[in-house]
Motif scaffolding. Structure first.
Motif, PDB file in Angstrom:
ATOM      1  N   GLU A 116       0.848  -1.204   0.000  1.00 46.37           N
ATOM      2  CA  GLU A 116       0.000   0.000   0.000  1.00 46.37           C
ATOM      3  C   GLU A 116       0.878   1.246   0.000  1.00 46.37           C
ATOM      4  O   GLU A 116       0.611   2.208  -0.721  1.00 46.37           O
ATOM      5  CB  GLU A 116      -0.952  -0.020   1.184  1.00 46.37           C
ATOM      6  CG  GLU A 116      -2.066  -1.045   1.007  1.00 46.37           C
ATOM      7  CD  GLU A 116      -2.840  -1.340   2.286  1.00 46.37           C
ATOM      8  OE1 GLU A 116      -2.681  -0.608   3.299  1.00 46.37           O
ATOM      9  OE2 GLU A 116      -3.602  -2.336   2.277  1.00 46.37           O
ATOM     10  N   GLY A 120       1.270   3.939  -3.231  1.00 49.11           N
ATOM     11  CA  GLY A 120       1.078   5.380  -3.036  1.00 49.11           C
ATOM     12  C   GLY A 120       2.317   6.176  -3.389  1.00 49.11           C
ATOM     13  O   GLY A 120       2.235   7.256  -3.985  1.00 49.11           O
ATOM     14  N   GLU A 123       2.593   6.294  -7.160  1.00 46.16           N
ATOM     15  CA  GLU A 123       1.548   7.177  -7.692  1.00 46.16           C
ATOM     16  C   GLU A 123       1.895   8.654  -7.481  1.00 46.16           C
ATOM     17  O   GLU A 123       1.667   9.481  -8.359  1.00 46.16           O
ATOM     18  CB  GLU A 123       0.226   6.848  -7.009  1.00 46.16           C
ATOM     19  CG  GLU A 123      -0.968   7.582  -7.587  1.00 46.16           C
ATOM     20  CD  GLU A 123      -2.259   7.106  -6.945  1.00 46.16           C
ATOM     21  OE1 GLU A 123      -2.944   7.953  -6.342  1.00 46.16           O
ATOM     22  OE2 GLU A 123      -2.562   5.899  -7.047  1.00 46.16           O
ATOM     23  N   ASP A 124       2.481   8.966  -6.330  1.00 46.40           N
ATOM     24  CA  ASP A 124       2.801  10.361  -6.001  1.00 46.40           C
ATOM     25  C   ASP A 124       4.138  10.829  -6.562  1.00 46.40           C
ATOM     26  O   ASP A 124       4.459  12.019  -6.479  1.00 46.40           O
ATOM     27  CB  ASP A 124       2.813  10.551  -4.480  1.00 46.40           C
ATOM     28  CG  ASP A 124       1.439  10.393  -3.859  1.00 46.40           C
ATOM     29  OD1 ASP A 124       0.423  10.453  -4.591  1.00 46.40           O
ATOM     30  OD2 ASP A 124       1.380  10.186  -2.628  1.00 46.40           O
TER      31      ASP A 124
END
Length: 178
Positions: A116, A120, A123-124
């Motif tokens: 997780e 993230g 993605e960021d």
């Protein structure tokens, strides 16, 4: 869909050459890498769920890590390598291995937490940061390529666990490619 698959195949086979030439991949490649993270997460989760907890500390051979240690190594390497070499930060994970290596629930929670976080983080990650070169274990490469190296390490490390299942006459979880 066909263009995404073609892009993935080209990127996987050309990754080392691309790094040498300073190639910057299109932003869509981040989606392919996110899919790879999801595949790694599913594979490790299936391994955790399929092996009886009583066999977590069993080794297929004397020199191999035991099953739980191998899962831990595969997952923790994702967090360590991404944090250290992509984001120049310490690993965000401090697992209680005394609990985790002996508990299906704890090991699964750790795997989930790592992936997780990694999803993230990917993605960021800004596109301009992905093209910056860094050194990973003595190899100079753009940061986007480190995600591919992480994928290769996770699959390689997890594949060794097939022997743990075979040792006990069990089939490993299905390989999702086919």
């Amino acid at each position: 869909m066909r263009s995404v698959v073609t892009l993935a195949i080209v990127a996987m086979t050309a990754s080392p050459l691309a790094a040498q030439r300073g190639l910057v991949l299109p932003p869509e490649y981040k989606d392919i890498q996110a899919d790879k993270l999801d595949a790694q997460h599913r594979l490790l989760g299936a391994m955790v769920d399929s092996m009886p907890e009583r066999l977590y500390r069993d080794r297929a051979t004397p020199v191999q890590r035991d099953f739980a240690e191998q899962i831990y190594h595969a997952a923790s390497s994702v967090g360590f390598i991404a944090a250290r070499f992509i984001f120049d930060a310490p690993s965000p994970f401090n697992a209680d291995t005394a609990k985790m290596l002996n508990s299906k629930e704890e090991l699964r929670a750790f795997v989930n937490e790592v992936f997780e976080w990694a999803h993230g983080a990917l993605e960021d990650q800004p596109d301009e940061d992905r093209s910056m070169n860094v050194t990973l274990f003595g190899n100079n490469m753009p940061k986007w390529q480190i995600w591919d190296e992480i994928h290769q390490h996770t699959i390689w490390t997890t594949g060794a666990l097939v022997a743990n299942f075979r040792k006990h006459g069990m089939a490993p979880p299905g390989f999702s490619f086919f």
